[in-house]
Design a protein around this motif. Structure first.
Motif, PDB file in Angstrom:
ATOM      1  N   LEU A  54      42.663  18.414 -36.285  1.00 36.00           N
ATOM      2  CA  LEU A  54      41.382  17.894 -35.286  1.00 36.00           C
ATOM      3  C   LEU A  54      41.036  19.068 -34.516  1.00 36.00           C
ATOM      4  CD1 LEU A  54      40.180  15.790 -33.806  1.00 36.00           C
ATOM      5  CD2 LEU A  54      41.648  15.931 -32.127  1.00 36.00           C
ATOM      6  N   SER A  55      39.598  19.166 -34.686  1.00 39.85           N
ATOM      7  CA  SER A  55      38.697  20.206 -34.076  1.00 39.85           C
ATOM      8  C   SER A  55      37.584  19.749 -33.444  1.00 39.85           C
ATOM      9  CB  SER A  55      38.488  21.296 -35.147  1.00 39.85           C
ATOM     10  OG  SER A  55      37.483  20.781 -36.218  1.00 39.85           O
ATOM     11  N   GLY A  56      37.109  20.595 -32.629  1.00 42.97           N
ATOM     12  CA  GLY A  56      36.033  19.908 -31.674  1.00 42.97           C
ATOM     13  C   GLY A  56      35.422  20.924 -30.789  1.00 42.97           C
ATOM     14  N   SER A  57      34.607  20.546 -30.025  1.00 39.35           N
ATOM     15  CA  SER A  57      34.044  21.317 -28.845  1.00 39.35           C
ATOM     16  C   SER A  57      33.745  20.330 -27.703  1.00 39.35           C
ATOM     17  CB  SER A  57      32.967  22.215 -29.127  1.00 39.35           C
ATOM     18  OG  SER A  57      31.886  21.389 -29.521  1.00 39.35           O
ATOM     19  N   ARG A  58      33.719  20.828 -26.409  1.00 39.35           N
ATOM     20  CA  ARG A  58      33.363  20.024 -25.301  1.00 39.35           C
ATOM     21  C   ARG A  58      32.952  20.858 -24.270  1.00 39.35           C
ATOM     22  NH1 ARG A  58      39.002  18.559 -22.406  1.00 39.35           N
ATOM     23  NH2 ARG A  58      37.403  17.911 -20.614  1.00 39.35           N
ATOM     24  N   GLN A  59      31.840  20.420 -23.399  1.00 39.11           N
ATOM     25  CA  GLN A  59      31.494  20.820 -22.111  1.00 39.11           C
ATOM     26  C   GLN A  59      32.280  20.366 -20.968  1.00 39.11           C
ATOM     27  OE1 GLN A  59      27.740  22.168 -21.577  1.00 39.11           O
ATOM     28  NE2 GLN A  59      26.987  22.351 -23.832  1.00 39.11           N
ATOM     29  N   ASP A  60      32.740  21.156 -19.774  1.00 34.11           N
ATOM     30  CA  ASP A  60      33.231  20.536 -18.711  1.00 34.11           C
ATOM     31  C   ASP A  60      32.959  21.260 -17.381  1.00 34.11           C
ATOM     32  OD1 ASP A  60      35.819  18.528 -18.058  1.00 34.11           O
ATOM     33  OD2 ASP A  60      35.516  20.389 -16.744  1.00 34.11           O
ATOM     34  N   LEU A  89      32.152  25.755 -21.603  1.00 37.87           N
ATOM     35  CA  LEU A  89      32.380  25.361 -22.985  1.00 37.87           C
ATOM     36  C   LEU A  89      33.744  25.566 -23.657  1.00 37.87           C
ATOM     37  CD1 LEU A  89      30.831  24.151 -25.417  1.00 37.87           C
ATOM     38  CD2 LEU A  89      29.749  26.693 -25.660  1.00 37.87           C
ATOM     39  N   ALA A  90      34.318  24.834 -24.199  1.00 37.51           N
ATOM     40  CA  ALA A  90      35.528  24.919 -24.862  1.00 37.51           C
ATOM     41  C   ALA A  90      35.358  24.514 -26.439  1.00 37.51           C
ATOM     42  CB  ALA A  90      36.605  24.090 -24.402  1.00 37.51           C
ATOM     43  N   LYS A  91      35.767  25.452 -27.203  1.00 35.45           N
ATOM     44  CA  LYS A  91      35.854  24.756 -28.690  1.00 35.45           C
ATOM     45  C   LYS A  91      37.650  25.048 -29.093  1.00 35.45           C
ATOM     46  CE  LYS A  91      35.833  26.842 -33.318  1.00 35.45           C
ATOM     47  NZ  LYS A  91      35.764  27.949 -34.344  1.00 35.45           N
ATOM     48  N   TYR A  92      37.796  23.958 -29.421  1.00 31.13           N
ATOM     49  CA  TYR A  92      39.363  23.622 -29.788  1.00 31.13           C
ATOM     50  C   TYR A  92      39.681  23.161 -31.017  1.00 31.13           C
ATOM     51  CZ  TYR A  92      38.129  18.815 -29.191  1.00 31.13           C
ATOM     52  OH  TYR A  92      37.344  17.799 -29.223  1.00 31.13           O
ATOM     53  N   TRP A  93      40.961  23.525 -31.531  1.00 31.87           N
ATOM     54  CA  TRP A  93      41.488  22.910 -32.748  1.00 31.87           C
ATOM     55  C   TRP A  93      42.901  22.745 -32.581  1.00 31.87           C
ATOM     56  CZ3 TRP A  93      39.422  27.722 -31.773  1.00 31.87           C
ATOM     57  CH2 TRP A  93      40.626  28.754 -32.312  1.00 31.87           C
ATOM     58  N   PHE A  94      43.512  21.808 -33.521  1.00 31.97           N
ATOM     59  CA  PHE A  94      44.973  21.536 -33.661  1.00 31.97           C
ATOM     60  C   PHE A  94      45.292  21.872 -34.770  1.00 31.97           C
ATOM     61  CE2 PHE A  94      43.423  19.377 -29.981  1.00 31.97           C
ATOM     62  CZ  PHE A  94      44.381  19.451 -29.044  1.00 31.97           C
ATOM     63  N   GLY A 151      48.080  23.694 -30.216  1.00 30.57           N
ATOM     64  CA  GLY A 151      46.645  23.566 -29.959  1.00 30.57           C
ATOM     65  C   GLY A 151      46.176  25.033 -29.535  1.00 30.57           C
ATOM     66  N   PHE A 152      44.810  24.904 -29.953  1.00 30.44           N
ATOM     67  CA  PHE A 152      44.126  26.303 -29.656  1.00 30.44           C
ATOM     68  C   PHE A 152      42.746  25.890 -28.742  1.00 30.44           C
ATOM     69  CE2 PHE A 152      46.521  26.516 -33.447  1.00 30.44           C
ATOM     70  CZ  PHE A 152      47.274  27.567 -33.443  1.00 30.44           C
ATOM     71  N   ALA A 153      42.349  26.953 -28.313  1.00 37.76           N
ATOM     72  CA  ALA A 153      40.931  26.578 -27.441  1.00 37.76           C
ATOM     73  C   ALA A 153      40.505  28.099 -26.995  1.00 37.76           C
ATOM     74  CB  ALA A 153      41.241  26.055 -26.252  1.00 37.76           C
ATOM     75  N   VAL A 154      39.175  28.396 -27.139  1.00 34.44           N
ATOM     76  CA  VAL A 154      38.498  29.333 -26.885  1.00 34.44           C
ATOM     77  C   VAL A 154      37.649  28.929 -25.621  1.00 34.44           C
ATOM     78  CG1 VAL A 154      36.918  31.420 -27.452  1.00 34.44           C
ATOM     79  CG2 VAL A 154      38.550  30.588 -29.045  1.00 34.44           C
ATOM     80  N   VAL A 155      37.629  29.446 -24.552  1.00 30.46           N
ATOM     81  CA  VAL A 155      36.697  28.960 -23.171  1.00 30.46           C
ATOM     82  C   VAL A 155      36.154  30.020 -22.857  1.00 30.46           C
ATOM     83  CG1 VAL A 155      36.914  27.812 -21.124  1.00 30.46           C
ATOM     84  CG2 VAL A 155      38.801  27.312 -22.821  1.00 30.46           C
ATOM     85  N   GLY A 156      34.722  29.500 -22.411  1.00 33.37           N
ATOM     86  CA  GLY A 156      33.969  30.556 -21.789  1.00 33.37           C
ATOM     87  C   GLY A 156      32.871  29.703 -20.948  1.00 33.37           C
TER      88      GLY A 156
END
Length: 250
Positions: A207-213, A217-222, A227-232
């Motif tokens: 599963l992969s995707g991105s989200r804003q919060d 901005l986070a890009k994630y994948w499992f 689970g992995f996430a790159v956040v900035g």
């Protein structure tokens, strides 16, 4: 060795006496060399005789459907249809299973947005000017080895120098599934971007995707139980560039 190999239809025609003399002779020669097939043909012949005995023509009106040839042909066609149906069901079940997992993951991700802990970790430590990391990035190999050993999988820390970020360091964090690694990068202006890795069985399959919060901005994948996430920062155009540059196999 007789190179001739009759088809199943020819064998049925042989049993029913519908072949000319030459073809019948070929099949008899072939059967003489193949005792197993000869036994099967003999059984067909006995079945045909039993049908003729059980359904004598003088007791019943002529009915093509009861002809022994037609009966065997019908049985053969039913068997072929069943095999085709089984094959189509297997294909459908396989596709349905994959679709079911994907639908479940998408539904779960919508109800519980993934990698919230990665966003919270960024908010907590990316703004900490005194101690954002436990081990600094001056010894990248040691940091990589330490984090890999604690989270239970090899970590390869990406080099983001070409994007203006250098390795600041990393730290361990606690999750309900085990230790998580937070790796921080920083540019010359003090802007930071993080890579977060944690064990997770929440999303089976990929599963992969991105989200804003709230400005992040986070890009994630499992993958493979992690689970992995790159956040900035969402307003920094480099965030999405770095997220795209870090391979999902990290």
């Amino acid at each position: 060795m007789n190179p001739f190999v009759p088809t199943e239809d020819e064998l049925h025609a042989y049993v029913d006496g519908q072949l000319d003399a030459t073809r019948r002779s070929d099949i008899e020669a072939w059967l003489a060399e193949h005792p197993d097939q000869a036994a099967g043909v003999a059984q067909w012949r006995r079945q045909a005789e039993m049908l003729r005995t059980a359904l004598p023509a003088y007791l019943l009106p002529a009915n093509p459907a009861l002809d022994p040839v037609a009966v065997r042909r019908t049985v053969r066609r039913r068997r072929q249809r069943r095999l085709a149906l089984c094959a189509s069901l297997l294909i459908t079940l396989g596709a349905g299973g994959m679709g079911g997992w994907q639908a479940r993951n998408v539904s779960l991700a919508a109800a519980h947005p993934p990698m919230q802990d990665a966003l919270e970790a960024y908010r907590t430590f990316a703004t900490d000017r005194l101690r954002p990391v436990e081990m600094d990035g001056s010894h990248a190999n040691a940091l990589e080895s330490w984090l890999s050993g604690r989270i239970g999988r090899p970590m390869s820390l990406p080099d983001l120098g070409s994007y203006g970020f250098k390795l600041l360091g990393g730290r361990l964090l606690s999750t309900s599934d085990g230790p998580a690694a937070l790796v921080m990068y920083e540019d010359e202006q003090g802007q930071r971007i993080s890579l977060y890795v944690r064990p997770s069985t929440r999303f089976p399959g990929d599963l992969s995707g991105s989200r804003q919060d709230n400005g992040l901005l986070a890009k994630y994948w499992f993958r493979n139980g992690y689970g992995f996430a790159v956040v900035g920062r969402a307003d920094d155009p480099r965030t999405s560039v770095v997220q795209a540059a870090i391979p999902s196999a990290t």
